[in-house]
Design an enzyme around this catalytic site. Structure first.
Site, PDB file in Angstrom:
ATOM      1  N   ASP A 208      12.339  49.493  65.688  1.00 33.47           N
ATOM      2  CA  ASP A 208      12.788  48.611  65.956  1.00 33.47           C
ATOM      3  C   ASP A 208      13.038  47.502  66.758  1.00 33.47           C
ATOM      4  OD1 ASP A 208      13.965  50.142  63.626  1.00 33.47           O
ATOM      5  OD2 ASP A 208      14.106  51.865  64.998  1.00 33.47           O
ATOM      6  N   ARG A 304      19.316  48.166  53.335  1.00 34.21           N
ATOM      7  CA  ARG A 304      19.810  49.087  54.086  1.00 34.21           C
ATOM      8  C   ARG A 304      20.725  47.777  54.806  1.00 34.21           C
ATOM      9  NH1 ARG A 304      15.656  53.078  57.411  1.00 34.21           N
ATOM     10  NH2 ARG A 304      15.219  53.805  55.611  1.00 34.21           N
TER      11      ARG A 304
END
Length: 427
Positions: A208, A304
């Site tokens: 990420d 998300r």
């Protein structure tokens, strides 16, 4: 020797370009590196608040221009306040994927060995090429992660500061500020093929852009998260599936707590922002994962934004620009979550059902009040429940946010957030 040289270069630059120490804080009030989270501005202002490295002495202010210098500056020992200023764009993978390959790894051989017509779909992949892929992935992971210590401010200088291919890890620390950076998502060089993922298998990736893991008092402000030069649409397909090389843009997980994310842009991504990464993590996540999201722009993200487990999450005054194709949902209601979504603006194209803005993953209460869709008031919960009677969501998150700073009318958000959020627009 190389690491020592990097430290010397960083330290020398800091001495030349460093800002004033604690005695000069008042005079440097306009310096973004010295600014602190205002009182009452979201969960990160709870208790002692969040000031990062704002009080750093001149000897602990570092100006960096390369990825190696950034990692060296963050690795300088001690927990006394530090400021790391990033100038220009730091590239964590400048040497290319081949720099991380384990000897003997061959992607063409990997594809041949695990072709579903040969391997099938019943068992996870294993064998020499999978072992070499995993070793290569480990090498990349070590190279592209930078660990941010406690009492630190990481800030971009000017309008064009950022990181390409790197992952900022805020892990097990307290009191961190990250501001004014364009974060281009890391491109996983070695995704794993999982033939058991779904009916037709899937490629799974790591890394990420930023991870908040078991940390507290974290302020993430005026950053831009993007896939940059490598959008999902540019990725190839193997075995009929997208060779997915992206994971998330921001993860807040594993007991992280007291986080404020404000005035950021999350753009053109699939699995964007996850708060809590496992339904089975109640022992570490229950009563934590308290996060405030305000004045963020979620533009053309698939899902998300965020997906929530366990946490008391306050999402207010955000603008969601829903993509015309591929959209899944914005707000994911997960295990024991208590999401409050209030006074947000949603721009939704024709043909996309408004009920899909909410997604029920597990039974949990949610508050949706004062939200607009295409400029008109809409009861998101009622619309969702009407469109998806088999996935009824319960009303009322069970708590009322009090840690809020500026609260704007949702009608103003498209103009306000779209023009002021993101890197290069810091006030």
């Amino acid at each position: 020797m190389r690491r020592d040289k990097s430290l010397w270069l960083v330290g020398a630059t800091a001495l030349v370009l460093g800002v004033t120490g604690p005695t000069g804080v008042a005079q440097a009030a306009g310096d973004p590196a010295r600014q602190t989270l205002p009182a009452g501005d979201g969960w990160a202002s709870e208790g002692a608040g969040t000031n990062g490295g704002s009080a750093a002495e001149a000897s602990r202010v570092f100006t960096v221009t390369t990825w190696e210098q950034l990692r060296a500056a963050l690795a300088v020992p001690g927990t006394a306040p530090r400021i790391v200023k990033i100038v220009g764009t730091l590239n964590a993978t400048a040497a290319g994927c081949s720099a991380f390959e384990a000897p003997g790894y061959d992607f063409d051989r990997y594809l041949a060995d695990y072709d579903p017509t040969v391997w099938g779909y019943e068992n996870p992949v294993s064998g020499p090429q999978e072992d070499l892929r995993a070793a290569s992935a480990t090498s990349q992971g070590k190279a592209i992660k930078a660990y941010v210590p406690a009492n630190t401010t990481v800030v971009g200088v000017g309008k064009k500061a950022g990181i390409v291919g790197g992952s900022l890890q805020i892990q097990g620390v307290d009191n961190v500020v990250v501001r004014n950076l364009t974060m281009e998502s890391p491109l996983d060089c070695f995704p794993q093929w999982d033939p058991t993922d779904g009916a037709t298998g899937a490629w799974n990736s790591e890394y990420d852009s930023m991870v908040v893991y078991g940390s507290t008092h974290v302020w993430i402000d005026h950053n831009t998260f993007t896939d940059g030069a490598h959008p999902d649409s540019s990725l190839p397909r193997y075995y009929g599936e997208v060779y997915q090389q992206h994971d998330g843009e921001l993860d807040i997980v594993r007991g992280a707590d007291l986080v404020t994310a404000s005035w950021n842009v999350f753009a053109d991504h699939d699995k964007t922002l996850m708060i809590g990464n496992s339904d089975s993590a109640g022992a570490t996540d229950r009563d934590k994962l308290r996060v405030t999201l305000h004045h963020n722009l979620f533009k053309n993200v698939i899902e998300r934004a965020p997906r929530v487990r366990f946490g008391k999450v306050d999402a207010y005054n955000n603008h969601f620009v829903v993509p015309a194709s591929g959209y899944a949902y914005s707000l994911g209601i997960g295990q024991e979550s208590q999401l409050v979504a209030e006074k947000n603006a949603f721009t939704v194209p024709a043909g996309v059902g408004v009920g899909t803005i909410l997604k029920k993953w597990k039974d949990a209460p949610v508050t949706t009040v004062g939200n607009l869709v295409n400029g008109r008031p809409v009861d998101l919960l009622a619309v969702h429940n009407a469109e998806f009677p088999a996935e009824i969501l319960r009303d009322g998150a069970g708590w009322t946010p009090v840690l809020r700073g500026r609260v704007d009318a949702p009608q103003a958000l498209p103009g306000l957030v779209d023009h002021r959020a993101g890197a290069g627009r810091i006030c």
